[in-house]
Write a protein that holds these residues in place. Structure first.
Motif, PDB file in Angstrom:
ATOM      1  N   LEU A 310       7.155  -8.982  10.182  1.00  0.00           N
ATOM      2  CA  LEU A 310       6.114  -8.815   9.033  1.00  0.00           C
ATOM      3  C   LEU A 310       5.633 -10.084   8.718  1.00  0.00           C
ATOM      4  N   VAL A 323       5.255  -6.094   3.045  1.00  0.00           N
ATOM      5  CA  VAL A 323       4.759  -4.852   3.755  1.00  0.00           C
ATOM      6  C   VAL A 323       3.153  -4.522   3.437  1.00  0.00           C
ATOM      7  N   ALA A 327       0.501  -4.946   6.645  1.00  0.00           N
ATOM      8  CA  ALA A 327      -0.469  -3.857   6.869  1.00  0.00           C
ATOM      9  C   ALA A 327      -1.870  -4.179   6.698  1.00  0.00           C
ATOM     10  N   LEU A 347       6.581  -2.151  11.355  1.00  0.00           N
ATOM     11  CA  LEU A 347       6.364  -1.247  10.281  1.00  0.00           C
ATOM     12  C   LEU A 347       6.854   0.113  10.603  1.00  0.00           C
ATOM     13  N   LEU A 356      11.270   1.787   4.550  1.00  0.00           N
ATOM     14  CA  LEU A 356       9.686   1.794   4.292  1.00  0.00           C
ATOM     15  C   LEU A 356       9.131   2.684   3.083  1.00  0.00           C
ATOM     16  N   VAL A 400      -0.675   1.215   5.990  1.00  0.00           N
ATOM     17  CA  VAL A 400       0.406   1.327   6.747  1.00  0.00           C
ATOM     18  C   VAL A 400       0.205   2.141   8.058  1.00  0.00           C
TER      19      VAL A 400
END
Length: 471
Positions: A310, A323, A327, A347, A356, A400
Motif C-alpha cells: 500500500l 487504505v 485505492a 488490497l 480490510l 477499494v
C-alpha cells in the motif's frame, strides 16, 4: 467532521444498462473535454462489480438520501440554526440532525452521481467562490487563513465561511488541534465542482463570470496554489508548526510530512484545471497544469511506497499504510504499471484476510497496521475503533472494489454484495430505528451519523463508471 457527476450526464439513470449519464455537453465542449468524459451509455457486463438489482437499489437509496440532505431556500434543517438564506438549494452531508451546514467536500463527492441539477450546482459553486478568503488573516485561536482559502463548511443561515473543522462559529474557528492552516483538500474539491458544472451542460463562459470582482477561473487557480507544496514535485506537505488537515474524512487525525491524499486530489485538480484553461483557449497555461499532474504522478509511488504494497498516508506523523489513499490513487490513475498491480493485490489479500472490511465497509487502516495495541493512527483525537480512528466507512467502498476488481473480480463483487446487504438490512427508510447509510460503524454496535450521503453517493459513482467501461 469530515463530500462528484459521471461525465457526460443525462437526466435519467437507466439501470438496465448499469450506467448513468447527464445531459450532453455542447459539441465544442465534447471535442475539448478529455476522452474519459466521453463514455457512451453502453453496458459492459464483464466490468460490472454490482448486480442490476443491487445497482437499482443503490440508485434509489442514493436519490432518497440526497433528498434528505437537501436544504431548500428558507428551509430550517436544525433547531440550532436559522433557515437557509443563501438564495438556493444546499446539500449537507446527510439527513436527520447530522451536520446542519454546507460542507464543500461531501457535496463535491456526490456530484458524479448525476443527481444534482446544473442550477443547484451553479448556486453551490458560486456560494463557495464568494466565501473564498479575500485576504490572509489570523483567527482568534491563532491559526492562519491564507488568501484564496476555501471554507471547510459554510453556515446555512448567514452564509459565513468556516475554514476549520470542529465548530460552527465564525469568531471562534481556527484552534490548533484542527491545524494551523485550513484543511488542504477543499481547494481541490472546489475545482472539481467547477469541472462538474461544465460537464453537466453549463457553458464554458461560466468560467469568466465574476464573483466578488474576480473571474471564476482566477479563483480556481488561486485556490489550487494555497496548500503548501514541495517545489520539486508539487506534493502537498506540512510540518508540525504549519499543519493542516490532509482530508476532511480524517480531520481528527494528525498527519505531517508529505501527504498522500491531498496530493492525489491535487493531481486530479491539476488535470481538471488544464482542461478548463484549454476550453478557454489558453493552451499554454493548460500545459503547465498537465506538467504539474505528471510530476505528482511520478513522485507518489516513490515517496509513499511501503513494504506492505500500500501507499503510506504521510512521510511524518501517522505514516501508516493508507487504505483510502491507495485505492484512490489506483482509481484516479496516479498509480500505473507494477506499482498499481502491487497495490491492488495488497488490497485484495487484505480483504481475503479479513483485515480490510466489516460488512462491506472499509477501515482507514488495516487492522494489521494499527500503530500499536492502543492506537490505530499514531495521533488521533478519536478513541480507538471509533470514527476516523478504526471504524468502518461506506464512502471508499467503490475505490477499494475498483482496485480489487483489477486482480480478483469475484472478491470485489463479494465485497460489494456485503456492502449492499448491510444497507438493505439497516435501510433508514424502514423507520426511525434504522439509519443506513451510516457515516461509519463498528462491530460492537457503534454507529455514527445516519442517512449519510457519501456512504452511498461515492460508491455509486464508481460502480456506474465501472459498468459503463469508463473505469
Amino acid at each position: 467532521m469530515t463530500e462528484a457527476t459521471c461525465s457526460p450526464f443525462c437526466a435519467e439513470i437507466k439501470s438496465d444498462f448499469l450506467a448513468v449519464f447527464n445531459r450532453l455537453l455542447s459539441l465544442s465542449a465534447l471535442v475539448l473535454l478529455s476522452m474519459s468524459d466521453l463514455a457512451v451509455a453502453q453496458p459492459v457486463p464483464n466490468r460490472s462489480v454490482v448486480s442490476a438489482a443491487d445497482l437499482d437499489f443503490l440508485i434509489e437509496m442514493t436519490r432518497d438520501v440526497l433528498e434528505q440532505a437537501k436544504i431548500y431556500p428558507n428551509q430550517v434543517a436544525s433547531e440550532d440554526f436559522g433557515p437557509n438564506r443563501t438564495g438556493g438549494t444546499l446539500v449537507r452531508p446527510g439527513g436527520r440532525n447530522a451536520y446542519p451546514s454546507f460542507w464543500i467536500r461531501d457535496y463535491a463527492m456526490a456530484l458524479e452521481t448525476g443527481m444534482i441539477t446544473s442550477d443547484e450546482q451553479r448556486h453551490m459553486l458560486f456560494l463557495t467562490a464568494a466565501a473564498q478568503a479575500e485576504q490572509t488573516w489570523i483567527t482568534s485561536g491563532g491559526s492562519l487563513i491564507p488568501m484564496g482559502s476555501i471554507p471547510d463548511h459554510i453556515r446555512i443561515d448567514d452564509g459565513l465561511p468556516i475554514y476549520f473543522p470542529g465548530t460552527y462559529s465564525y469568531d471562534l474557528q481556527g484552534t490548533r488541534e484542527w491545524g494551523s492552516l485550513p484543511p488542504f483538500g477543499d481547494a481541490f474539491f472546489f475545482i472539481h465542482m467547477a469541472r462538474q458544472l461544465l460537464a453537466s451542460g453549463a457553458a464554458v463562459a461560466v468560467l469568466e463570470e465574476t464573483i466578488e470582482g474576480k473571474r471564476l477561473i482566477d479563483r480556481l487557480r488561486m485556490a489550487f496554489h494555497v496548500s503548501p507544496a514541495r517545489q520539486e514535485n508539487h506534493l502537498v506537505f506540512c510540518t508540525e508548526q504549519f499543519r493542516g488537515v490532509d482530508f476532511g474524512f480524517r480531520d481528527a487525525i494528525q498527519l505531517t510530512g508529505d501527504l498522500l491524499y491531498p496530493s492525489i486530489l491535487k493531481f486530479r485538480a491539476a488535470n481538471q484545471l488544464a482542461e478548463l484553461f484549454s476550453l478557454l483557449g489558453d493552451e499554454a497555461t493548460g500545459k503547465q497544469y498537465y506538467r504539474i499532474a505528471e510530476q505528482i504522478r511520478e513522485a507518489v509511488p516513490e515517496v509513499f511506497a511501503d513494504a506492505s504494497g500500500l501507499l503510506k498516508a504521510s512521510t511524518g506523523t501517522s505514516n501508516q499504510p493508507d487504505v483510502w489513499g491507495t485505492a484512490l490513487a489506483v482509481y484516479e490513475g496516479v498509480l500505473q504499471g507494477e506499482a498499481r498491480e502491487i497495490a491492488c493485490r495488497a488490497l485484495a489479500v487484505a480483504y481475503e484476510m479479513g483485515t480490510l472490511s466489516y460488512r462491506g465497509n472499509i477501515r482507514h487502516v488495516l487492522t494489521s497496521h494499527d500503530f500499536d495495541s492502543d492506537r490505530v493512527w499514531e495521533r488521533s483525537m478519536a478513541p480507538k475503533n471509533r470514527y476516523q480512528n478504526g471504524a468502518y466507512w461506506g464512502t471508499p467502498v467503490g475505490w477499494v472494489a475498483h482496485a480489487i476488481y483489477r486482480v480478483n473480480p469475484e472478491a470485489a463483487r463479494k465485497l460489494v454484495r456485503e456492502y449492499i446487504a448491510e444497507l438493505r438490512e439497516n435501510d433508514f427508510r424502514k423507520g426511525s430505528d434504522f439509519g443506513a447509510p451510516y457515516e461509519c460503524f463498528a462491530p460492537d454496535g457503534y454507529t455514527q451519523n445516519p442517512v449519510y450521503l457519501t456512504s452511498v453517493a461515492s460508491p455509486l459513482a464508481v460502480f456506474m463508471k465501472m459498468g459503463s467501461g469508463e473505469k
